[in-house]
Design a protein around this motif. Structure first.
Motif, mmCIF file in Angstrom:
data_model
loop_
_atom_site.group_PDB
_atom_site.id
_atom_site.type_symbol
_atom_site.label_atom_id
_atom_site.label_comp_id
_atom_site.label_asym_id
_atom_site.label_seq_id
_atom_site.Cartn_x
_atom_site.Cartn_y
_atom_site.Cartn_z
ATOM 1 N N ASP A 123 72.063 61.712 138.085
ATOM 2 C CA ASP A 123 72.867 61.266 139.221
ATOM 3 C C ASP A 123 72.031 61.187 140.500
ATOM 4 O O ASP A 123 72.164 60.244 141.284
ATOM 5 C CB ASP A 123 74.066 62.198 139.424
ATOM 6 C CG ASP A 123 75.002 62.225 138.217
ATOM 7 O OD1 ASP A 123 74.944 61.288 137.391
ATOM 8 O OD2 ASP A 123 75.773 63.184 138.100
ATOM 9 N N ARG A 159 81.116 57.059 137.296
ATOM 10 C CA ARG A 159 79.962 56.819 136.427
ATOM 11 C C ARG A 159 79.895 55.341 136.024
ATOM 12 O O ARG A 159 78.836 54.723 136.047
ATOM 13 C CB ARG A 159 80.071 57.712 135.190
ATOM 14 C CG ARG A 159 78.810 57.857 134.414
ATOM 15 C CD ARG A 159 78.888 59.000 133.425
ATOM 16 N NE ARG A 159 79.091 60.301 134.037
ATOM 17 C CZ ARG A 159 78.177 60.984 134.713
ATOM 18 N NH1 ARG A 159 76.980 60.460 134.877
ATOM 19 N NH2 ARG A 159 78.433 62.158 135.223
ATOM 20 N N ARG A 216 74.420 62.867 131.215
ATOM 21 C CA ARG A 216 75.343 63.353 132.246
ATOM 22 C C ARG A 216 74.825 64.641 132.846
ATOM 23 O O ARG A 216 75.341 65.722 132.606
ATOM 24 C CB ARG A 216 76.724 63.509 131.650
ATOM 25 C CG ARG A 216 77.218 62.155 131.203
ATOM 26 C CD ARG A 216 78.543 62.195 130.574
ATOM 27 N NE ARG A 216 78.897 60.844 130.190
ATOM 28 C CZ ARG A 216 80.092 60.459 129.905
ATOM 29 N NH1 ARG A 216 81.076 61.318 129.948
ATOM 30 N NH2 ARG A 216 80.324 59.223 129.572
ATOM 31 N N HIS A 217 73.793 64.485 133.638
ATOM 32 C CA HIS A 217 73.101 65.614 134.238
ATOM 33 C C HIS A 217 72.903 65.303 135.720
ATOM 34 O O HIS A 217 72.775 64.144 136.109
ATOM 35 C CB HIS A 217 71.748 65.797 133.530
ATOM 36 C CG HIS A 217 71.069 67.068 133.858
ATOM 37 N ND1 HIS A 217 70.322 67.234 134.994
ATOM 38 C CD2 HIS A 217 71.016 68.247 133.191
ATOM 39 C CE1 HIS A 217 69.842 68.461 135.021
ATOM 40 N NE2 HIS A 217 70.246 69.093 133.935
ATOM 41 N N ARG A 232 80.557 67.390 141.268
ATOM 42 C CA ARG A 232 79.934 68.142 140.174
ATOM 43 C C ARG A 232 80.394 69.584 140.238
ATOM 44 O O ARG A 232 80.404 70.195 141.297
ATOM 45 C CB ARG A 232 78.411 68.077 140.298
ATOM 46 C CG ARG A 232 77.706 68.873 139.230
ATOM 47 C CD ARG A 232 76.266 68.472 139.101
ATOM 48 N NE ARG A 232 76.102 67.131 138.562
ATOM 49 C CZ ARG A 232 76.247 66.812 137.286
ATOM 50 N NH1 ARG A 232 76.611 67.721 136.411
ATOM 51 N NH2 ARG A 232 76.059 65.585 136.882
ATOM 52 N N ARG A 252 88.026 64.558 135.509
ATOM 53 C CA ARG A 252 87.246 63.845 134.491
ATOM 54 C C ARG A 252 87.409 62.336 134.636
ATOM 55 O O ARG A 252 86.438 61.591 134.495
ATOM 56 C CB ARG A 252 87.649 64.290 133.091
ATOM 57 C CG ARG A 252 87.005 65.601 132.665
ATOM 58 C CD ARG A 252 87.126 65.839 131.168
ATOM 59 N NE ARG A 252 88.491 65.827 130.696
ATOM 60 C CZ ARG A 252 89.291 66.884 130.659
ATOM 61 N NH1 ARG A 252 88.848 68.049 131.076
ATOM 62 N NH2 ARG A 252 90.505 66.797 130.198
ATOM 63 N N LEU A 299 79.814 61.328 142.213
ATOM 64 C CA LEU A 299 79.351 62.146 141.087
ATOM 65 C C LEU A 299 78.681 63.433 141.563
ATOM 66 O O LEU A 299 78.923 64.510 141.015
ATOM 67 C CB LEU A 299 78.386 61.356 140.206
ATOM 68 C CG LEU A 299 78.999 60.239 139.378
ATOM 69 C CD1 LEU A 299 77.907 59.406 138.717
ATOM 70 C CD2 LEU A 299 79.966 60.786 138.349
ATOM 71 N N ARG A 316 85.408 61.112 137.650
ATOM 72 C CA ARG A 316 83.978 61.089 137.333
ATOM 73 C C ARG A 316 83.630 59.958 136.359
ATOM 74 O O ARG A 316 82.577 59.332 136.481
ATOM 75 C CB ARG A 316 83.524 62.440 136.795
ATOM 76 C CG ARG A 316 83.524 63.509 137.912
ATOM 77 C CD ARG A 316 82.957 64.821 137.475
ATOM 78 N NE ARG A 316 81.616 64.733 136.936
ATOM 79 C CZ ARG A 316 80.500 64.605 137.648
ATOM 80 N NH1 ARG A 316 80.580 64.547 138.961
ATOM 81 N NH2 ARG A 316 79.321 64.553 137.065
#
Length: 145
Positions: free
Chosen positions: A77, A20, A72-73, A138, A13, A134, A16
């Motif tokens: 990204d 991000r 956050r999909h 995933r 996490r 990212l 990421r």
């Protein structure tokens, strides 16, 4: 159970979240500099001016930065990765190749490096690497049947 910061889920996490933030920052810098430089390139024109193309790049990069932060999909990204990669490819193409006019696009050949162009390249590379992280980190959701 107490929070364990050494757990892989926490590290994942954090990675990421950093990626991000870097992606959004790189795209925001890209957006700012293209908007800032647009007026300077209004005179380079065919059907569409280079200044207009810079404004379009600024708007798309700003949208990508926003999407990568709030939505956050995977699609956000992928969109951000595409914006960073496309912007970098166009910049490098027109830096090293005199393509000439392409349909409605003006001849944007500019064989020089200058501070703002260097910053845009760095910002786009950072965004490209961060969005790659990212996409590569995933996790697929498990569906319970």
């Amino acid at each position: 159970m107490p929070h364990d910061p050494t757990r892989p889920d926490t590290a994942h996490r954090k990675l990421r979240a950093v990626a991000r933030g870097l992606a959004a920052t790189g795209l925001a810098v890209d957006a700012y500099l293209h908007a800032h430089l647009a007026e300077r390139y209004d005179a380079v024109s065919a059907t569409i001016s280079q200044g207009t193309l810079f404004r379009i790049e600024a708007a798309i990069a700003a949208l990508a930065a926003l999407l990568v932060l709030v939505w956050r999909h995977a699609l956000a990204d992928v969109f951000a990765w595409t914006v960073a990669a496309g912007g970098l490819a166009a910049l490098l193409l027109y830096r090293y190749v005199d393509v000439g006019e392409l349909g409605p696009l003006p001849n944007m050949y500019e064989p020089a490096w200058f501070t703002d162009k260097n910053i845009v390249v760095i910002a786009q590379v950072v965004a490209l690497i961060a969005t790659s992280v990212l996409l590569l980190t995933r996790r697929r959701r498990r569906h319970l049947a």
